[in-house]
Design a protein around this motif. Structure first.
Motif, short mmCIF file in Angstrom:
data_model
loop_
_atom_site.label_atom_id
_atom_site.label_comp_id
_atom_site.label_asym_id
_atom_site.label_seq_id
_atom_site.Cartn_x
_atom_site.Cartn_y
_atom_site.Cartn_z
N PHE A 192 0.86 -1.17 0.00
CA PHE A 192 0.00 0.00 0.00
C PHE A 192 0.89 1.23 0.00
CE2 PHE A 192 -2.40 3.42 1.83
CZ PHE A 192 -3.68 3.26 1.31
N LEU A 193 0.70 2.09 -0.98
CA LEU A 193 1.46 3.33 -1.04
C LEU A 193 0.52 4.51 -0.85
CD1 LEU A 193 3.68 2.60 -4.17
CD2 LEU A 193 4.29 2.32 -1.77
N ASP A 194 0.91 5.44 -0.02
CA ASP A 194 0.16 6.67 0.23
C ASP A 194 0.93 7.79 -0.47
OD1 ASP A 194 -1.27 8.82 1.22
OD2 ASP A 194 -0.60 8.57 3.29
N ILE A 195 0.45 8.18 -1.65
CA ILE A 195 1.18 9.15 -2.47
C ILE A 195 0.42 10.47 -2.46
CG2 ILE A 195 2.08 9.64 -4.77
CD1 ILE A 195 3.44 7.25 -3.43
N ARG A 196 1.15 11.53 -2.13
CA ARG A 196 0.56 12.88 -2.10
C ARG A 196 1.25 13.71 -3.15
NH1 ARG A 196 -1.19 13.31 3.67
NH2 ARG A 196 -1.66 11.19 4.26
N LEU A 197 0.44 14.35 -3.99
CA LEU A 197 0.96 15.01 -5.17
C LEU A 197 0.49 16.45 -5.28
CD1 LEU A 197 0.14 12.08 -7.62
CD2 LEU A 197 2.38 12.63 -6.64
N ARG A 198 1.30 17.22 -5.99
CA ARG A 198 0.97 18.61 -6.30
C ARG A 198 1.09 18.80 -7.80
NH1 ARG A 198 4.07 24.10 -4.18
NH2 ARG A 198 2.42 25.54 -4.81
N ASN A 199 0.12 19.49 -8.37
CA ASN A 199 0.15 19.83 -9.79
C ASN A 199 1.05 21.06 -9.95
OD1 ASN A 199 -0.35 20.58 -12.43
ND2 ASN A 199 -2.58 20.61 -12.24
N VAL A 200 2.22 20.84 -10.53
CA VAL A 200 3.18 21.92 -10.78
C VAL A 200 3.39 21.99 -12.28
CG1 VAL A 200 5.52 22.78 -10.38
CG2 VAL A 200 4.32 21.52 -8.57
N SER A 201 2.87 23.05 -12.88
CA SER A 201 3.00 23.26 -14.33
C SER A 201 2.50 22.05 -15.13
CB SER A 201 4.45 23.58 -14.70
OG SER A 201 4.90 24.71 -14.00
N ASP A 202 1.36 21.50 -14.71
CA ASP A 202 0.70 20.37 -15.38
C ASP A 202 1.54 19.09 -15.37
OD1 ASP A 202 -1.53 21.99 -15.87
OD2 ASP A 202 -0.70 22.68 -17.77
N ALA A 203 2.34 18.93 -14.34
CA ALA A 203 3.06 17.68 -14.06
C ALA A 203 2.92 17.44 -12.56
CB ALA A 203 4.52 17.79 -14.46
N LEU A 204 2.94 16.18 -12.16
CA LEU A 204 2.73 15.88 -10.75
C LEU A 204 4.05 15.66 -10.02
CD1 LEU A 204 -0.40 13.57 -11.07
CD2 LEU A 204 -0.30 16.01 -10.53
N ALA A 205 4.18 16.35 -8.91
CA ALA A 205 5.37 16.25 -8.06
C ALA A 205 4.93 15.72 -6.70
CB ALA A 205 6.02 17.62 -7.90
N VAL A 206 5.80 14.96 -6.06
CA VAL A 206 5.50 14.38 -4.75
C VAL A 206 5.72 15.46 -3.69
CG1 VAL A 206 6.05 12.54 -3.11
CG2 VAL A 206 6.16 12.09 -5.58
N TYR A 207 4.70 15.64 -2.86
CA TYR A 207 4.72 16.65 -1.80
C TYR A 207 4.22 16.05 -0.51
CZ TYR A 207 5.91 21.00 -4.15
OH TYR A 207 6.59 22.00 -4.78
N HIS A 208 4.61 16.66 0.60
CA HIS A 208 4.00 16.38 1.90
C HIS A 208 3.67 17.74 2.48
CE1 HIS A 208 2.88 13.89 5.26
NE2 HIS A 208 3.34 14.86 6.03
N GLY A 209 2.38 18.07 2.48
CA GLY A 209 1.99 19.43 2.84
C GLY A 209 2.61 20.37 1.81
N PRO A 210 3.17 21.49 2.26
CA PRO A 210 3.77 22.43 1.31
C PRO A 210 5.20 22.08 0.90
CG PRO A 210 3.88 23.33 3.52
CD PRO A 210 3.12 22.02 3.62
N GLU A 211 5.72 20.97 1.43
CA GLU A 211 7.12 20.61 1.20
C GLU A 211 7.29 19.62 0.04
OE1 GLU A 211 9.59 22.11 2.85
OE2 GLU A 211 8.05 23.22 3.94
N SER A 212 8.16 19.97 -0.87
CA SER A 212 8.50 19.07 -1.97
C SER A 212 9.35 17.93 -1.45
CB SER A 212 9.29 19.82 -3.05
OG SER A 212 9.77 18.90 -4.01
N GLU A 213 9.06 16.73 -1.92
CA GLU A 213 9.85 15.56 -1.56
C GLU A 213 10.95 15.31 -2.60
OE1 GLU A 213 9.56 13.96 1.41
OE2 GLU A 213 8.14 15.58 1.81
N MET A 214 11.10 16.25 -3.53
CA MET A 214 12.17 16.22 -4.55
C MET A 214 12.07 14.96 -5.42
SD MET A 214 13.34 19.11 -3.75
CE MET A 214 14.77 19.28 -4.78
N GLN A 215 10.83 14.58 -5.73
CA GLN A 215 10.60 13.43 -6.60
C GLN A 215 9.36 13.71 -7.43
OE1 GLN A 215 10.08 9.67 -4.54
NE2 GLN A 215 11.00 8.61 -6.25
N THR A 216 9.35 13.20 -8.65
CA THR A 216 8.20 13.37 -9.51
C THR A 216 7.33 12.11 -9.47
OG1 THR A 216 9.24 12.46 -11.49
CG2 THR A 216 9.55 14.85 -11.07
N PHE A 217 6.08 12.27 -9.87
CA PHE A 217 5.20 11.11 -9.96
C PHE A 217 5.69 10.18 -11.08
CE2 PHE A 217 0.84 9.24 -10.84
CZ PHE A 217 0.85 8.44 -9.72
#
Length: 132
Positions: free
Chosen positions: A1-26
């Motif tokens: 089971f993976l819990d993935i949280r994402l943010r739409n950045v310039s129409d690409a998905l980036a991995v985030y936790h709250g407002p913090e970037s996890e420095m990884q893309t979807f």
């Protein structure tokens, strides 16, 4: 089971936790999961996906961007609204959707709130979450 949280950045998905970037893309996440499933086709991965933070420089909705990722490799995704039998899920990511959608896309757990205990019952599923 993976819990993935994402943010739409310039129409690409980036991995985030709250407002913090996890420095990884979807793209990186799904490439790893696809490689695992290709190597182990009898396995399945359950992935909860949540829109974690407000979009930045986006022209498309989170739902549209996410659907584009699924469309790139539909053989790797189980996006039906009902819980699958294991045979139907082998070799696939079973999507547990924690974001709103205008069309059917995975098991709807959009009512799943952070840090709460609940049972979410839809017409085809019961999803429970207990606080840690």
């Amino acid at each position: 089971f993976l819990d993935i949280r994402l943010r739409n950045v310039s129409d690409a998905l980036a991995v985030y936790h709250g407002p913090e970037s996890e420095m990884q893309t979807f793209d990186q996440v799904v490439a790893s999961v696809y490689a695992y499933l290709d190597k182990h086709p009898s396995e399945t991965v359950i992935m909860a996906v949540k829109e974690e933070y407000m979009a930045m420089d986006a022209t498309m909705t989170f739902e549209q961007v996410f659907a584009g990722y699924v469309a790139k490799s539909p053989k790797h995704w189980y996006t039906d609204a009902s819980l699958p039998m294991l045979g139907a899920a082998r070799g696939k990511i079973v999507l547990v959707r924690r974001f709103t959608a205008t069309s059917p896309l995975g098991i709807d757990a959009s009512g799943w709130q952070d840090n709460t205990t609940f049972t979410l019952t839809t017409t085809s599923n019961v999803v429970s979450q207990a606080s840690a």
